[in-house]
Write a protein that holds these residues in place. Sequence first.
Motif, PDB file in Angstrom:
ATOM      1  N   GLU A 133     -52.792 -61.169  40.946  1.00 44.71           N
ATOM      2  CA  GLU A 133     -53.396 -59.913  41.404  1.00 44.71           C
ATOM      3  C   GLU A 133     -54.197 -59.222  40.304  1.00 44.71           C
ATOM      4  OE1 GLU A 133     -49.524 -59.067  39.549  1.00 44.71           O
ATOM      5  OE2 GLU A 133     -50.176 -60.475  41.101  1.00 44.71           O
ATOM      6  N   ARG A 134     -53.994 -59.617  39.050  1.00 41.21           N
ATOM      7  CA  ARG A 134     -54.772 -59.045  37.933  1.00 41.21           C
ATOM      8  C   ARG A 134     -56.072 -59.802  37.717  1.00 41.21           C
ATOM      9  NH1 ARG A 134     -50.611 -60.063  33.396  1.00 41.21           N
ATOM     10  NH2 ARG A 134     -50.438 -61.938  34.697  1.00 41.21           N
ATOM     11  N   GLY A 135     -56.253 -60.897  38.469  1.00 40.29           N
ATOM     12  CA  GLY A 135     -57.442 -61.723  38.298  1.00 40.29           C
ATOM     13  C   GLY A 135     -57.307 -62.745  37.193  1.00 40.29           C
ATOM     14  N   LEU A 136     -56.101 -62.915  36.674  1.00 40.82           N
ATOM     15  CA  LEU A 136     -55.863 -63.900  35.616  1.00 40.82           C
ATOM     16  C   LEU A 136     -55.606 -65.273  36.238  1.00 40.82           C
ATOM     17  CD1 LEU A 136     -53.695 -61.791  33.152  1.00 40.82           C
ATOM     18  CD2 LEU A 136     -56.169 -62.228  33.087  1.00 40.82           C
ATOM     19  N   VAL A 137     -56.038 -66.302  35.539  1.00 41.38           N
ATOM     20  CA  VAL A 137     -56.111 -67.642  36.117  1.00 41.38           C
ATOM     21  C   VAL A 137     -55.071 -68.567  35.497  1.00 41.38           C
ATOM     22  CG1 VAL A 137     -57.641 -69.614  36.557  1.00 41.38           C
ATOM     23  CG2 VAL A 137     -58.598 -67.292  36.428  1.00 41.38           C
ATOM     24  N   TRP A 193     -64.214 -61.702  24.912  1.00 36.82           N
ATOM     25  CA  TRP A 193     -64.537 -63.019  25.463  1.00 36.82           C
ATOM     26  C   TRP A 193     -63.327 -63.956  25.519  1.00 36.82           C
ATOM     27  CZ3 TRP A 193     -68.766 -63.925  28.114  1.00 36.82           C
ATOM     28  CH2 TRP A 193     -69.890 -63.123  27.888  1.00 36.82           C
ATOM     29  N   SER A 194     -62.144 -63.439  25.232  1.00 38.28           N
ATOM     30  CA  SER A 194     -60.939 -64.275  25.348  1.00 38.28           C
ATOM     31  C   SER A 194     -60.801 -64.782  26.781  1.00 38.28           C
ATOM     32  CB  SER A 194     -59.682 -63.479  24.961  1.00 38.28           C
ATOM     33  OG  SER A 194     -59.771 -63.036  23.634  1.00 38.28           O
ATOM     34  N   LEU A 195     -60.238 -65.975  26.914  1.00 36.44           N
ATOM     35  CA  LEU A 195     -60.108 -66.595  28.225  1.00 36.44           C
ATOM     36  C   LEU A 195     -59.226 -65.758  29.146  1.00 36.44           C
ATOM     37  CD1 LEU A 195     -61.029 -69.268  29.626  1.00 36.44           C
ATOM     38  CD2 LEU A 195     -58.774 -70.183  29.057  1.00 36.44           C
ATOM     39  N   ASN A 196     -59.653 -65.611  30.389  1.00 41.51           N
ATOM     40  CA  ASN A 196     -58.900 -64.825  31.384  1.00 41.51           C
ATOM     41  C   ASN A 196     -57.741 -65.661  31.958  1.00 41.51           C
ATOM     42  OD1 ASN A 196     -60.545 -66.624  32.790  1.00 41.51           O
ATOM     43  ND2 ASN A 196     -60.984 -65.192  34.461  1.00 41.51           N
ATOM     44  N   GLU A 197     -56.848 -66.045  31.069  1.00 40.19           N
ATOM     45  CA  GLU A 197     -55.777 -66.977  31.443  1.00 40.19           C
ATOM     46  C   GLU A 197     -54.435 -66.280  31.563  1.00 40.19           C
ATOM     47  OE1 GLU A 197     -54.276 -71.449  30.237  1.00 40.19           O
ATOM     48  OE2 GLU A 197     -55.296 -70.250  28.721  1.00 40.19           O
ATOM     49  N   GLN A 198     -53.650 -66.691  32.545  1.00 44.23           N
ATOM     50  CA  GLN A 198     -52.283 -66.211  32.659  1.00 44.23           C
ATOM     51  C   GLN A 198     -51.480 -66.695  31.462  1.00 44.23           C
ATOM     52  OE1 GLN A 198     -50.515 -67.300  36.448  1.00 44.23           O
ATOM     53  NE2 GLN A 198     -52.381 -66.765  37.558  1.00 44.23           N
ATOM     54  N   LYS A 199     -50.655 -65.824  30.938  1.00 51.35           N
ATOM     55  CA  LYS A 199     -49.817 -66.189  29.778  1.00 51.35           C
ATOM     56  C   LYS A 199     -48.421 -66.570  30.237  1.00 51.35           C
ATOM     57  CE  LYS A 199     -53.209 -65.156  27.023  1.00 51.35           C
ATOM     58  NZ  LYS A 199     -54.017 -66.229  26.445  1.00 51.35           N
ATOM     59  N   VAL A 228     -59.242 -74.214  25.890  1.00 50.77           N
ATOM     60  CA  VAL A 228     -60.140 -73.423  25.054  1.00 50.77           C
ATOM     61  C   VAL A 228     -59.620 -71.992  25.013  1.00 50.77           C
ATOM     62  CG1 VAL A 228     -62.238 -74.780  25.426  1.00 50.77           C
ATOM     63  CG2 VAL A 228     -61.649 -72.971  27.042  1.00 50.77           C
ATOM     64  N   SER A 229     -59.946 -71.290  23.960  1.00 53.23           N
ATOM     65  CA  SER A 229     -59.539 -69.886  23.841  1.00 53.23           C
ATOM     66  C   SER A 229     -60.551 -68.951  24.473  1.00 53.23           C
ATOM     67  CB  SER A 229     -59.360 -69.506  22.370  1.00 53.23           C
ATOM     68  OG  SER A 229     -58.372 -70.307  21.775  1.00 53.23           O
ATOM     69  N   SER A 230     -61.793 -69.452  24.587  1.00 56.14           N
ATOM     70  CA  SER A 230     -62.884 -68.648  25.126  1.00 56.14           C
ATOM     71  C   SER A 230     -63.950 -69.579  25.686  1.00 56.14           C
ATOM     72  CB  SER A 230     -63.488 -67.773  24.023  1.00 56.14           C
ATOM     73  OG  SER A 230     -64.729 -67.223  24.427  1.00 56.14           O
ATOM     74  N   ILE A 231     -64.616 -69.134  26.732  1.00 57.23           N
ATOM     75  CA  ILE A 231     -65.728 -69.923  27.267  1.00 57.23           C
ATOM     76  C   ILE A 231     -66.805 -70.119  26.209  1.00 57.23           C
ATOM     77  CG2 ILE A 231     -66.936 -67.901  28.235  1.00 57.23           C
ATOM     78  CD1 ILE A 231     -67.780 -69.713  30.587  1.00 57.23           C
ATOM     79  N   LYS A 232     -66.911 -69.170  25.280  1.00 52.27           N
ATOM     80  CA  LYS A 232     -67.945 -69.285  24.244  1.00 52.27           C
ATOM     81  C   LYS A 232     -67.645 -70.411  23.261  1.00 52.27           C
ATOM     82  CE  LYS A 232     -70.387 -65.612  23.181  1.00 52.27           C
ATOM     83  NZ  LYS A 232     -70.801 -64.339  22.558  1.00 52.27           N
ATOM     84  N   ASP A 233     -66.385 -70.831  23.182  1.00 52.71           N
ATOM     85  CA  ASP A 233     -66.049 -71.965  22.320  1.00 52.71           C
ATOM     86  C   ASP A 233     -66.732 -73.241  22.801  1.00 52.71           C
ATOM     87  OD1 ASP A 233     -64.445 -70.287  20.889  1.00 52.71           O
ATOM     88  OD2 ASP A 233     -62.564 -70.985  21.772  1.00 52.71           O
ATOM     89  N   ILE A 234     -66.995 -73.311  24.089  1.00 52.71           N
ATOM     90  CA  ILE A 234     -67.641 -74.505  24.642  1.00 52.71           C
ATOM     91  C   ILE A 234     -69.034 -74.665  24.060  1.00 52.71           C
ATOM     92  CG2 ILE A 234     -68.489 -75.576  26.781  1.00 52.71           C
ATOM     93  CD1 ILE A 234     -66.172 -74.106  28.231  1.00 52.71           C
TER      94      ILE A 234
END
Length: 253
Positions: A44-48, A247-253, A103-109
Amino acid sequence: MKRYSTLAALFILVAAFTAFRPLMNPLVVDHSGWNRLLKEHVDERGLVDYKGFKKDEKELKKYLDLLSKNPPSDKWSQDEQMAYWINAYNAYTVQLILDHYPVSSIKDIGSKIKIPFVNTPWDIKFIEIGGQKYDLNNIEHGILRRKFNDPRIHFVLVCAAVSCPRLRNEAYTADKLDRQMDEQGRDFLNNPARNDIKKGEASLSKLFDWYKMDWNKDGKSVAYWVNRYANTKIDKNTRIAYQDYNWSLNEQK
């Protein structure tokens, strides 16, 4: 006599439907596969849950294959086309992350790719739709911003970063699109981690700075769009600053 008149009416109805059928568009893409994946792997927070998406990658690729083989047609309504391209942007962004995960961020790609003249992940032409190659920039800037003239797209496109709007855990569809975009606007403007608005001062998302040209179209302004959705309003005397983008990844922890 009554029976024959009923049959005649039925034949007329069938003939009318047959004549009208070419005008109908049975090829509008079904986004239910993407919807199921979002329900399963986005909170629900939009985290993936990218690890979960990785396990379901076959299903994601099945949906992307559906998009690839069924590009929007001019016979589609504007909302059908917009929903298609919004879902495409978000789904292909998830796929891009999975292609390089972890990856930690999409920008790392961007620092990993070794393609001439390609400097960012948004410039990688890894998307094929209707036989044409696209990158994420093509979809956002070349299609959605240019063709549809609706700044609310900035509330719904998610580039896999913490500062982005939340990834909605349902697919966008033409019949709900206007409501979904408005809900995203309210959610984004009233989330203090993305827009911190107080009486007399506002710390706004960098999206309002980067895309001022879009927000200012048709006589509107950043203030107009903020006040359309934010619970706390701003005026000409409000001190406005723009937040650094996380820019940190929107990932569930």
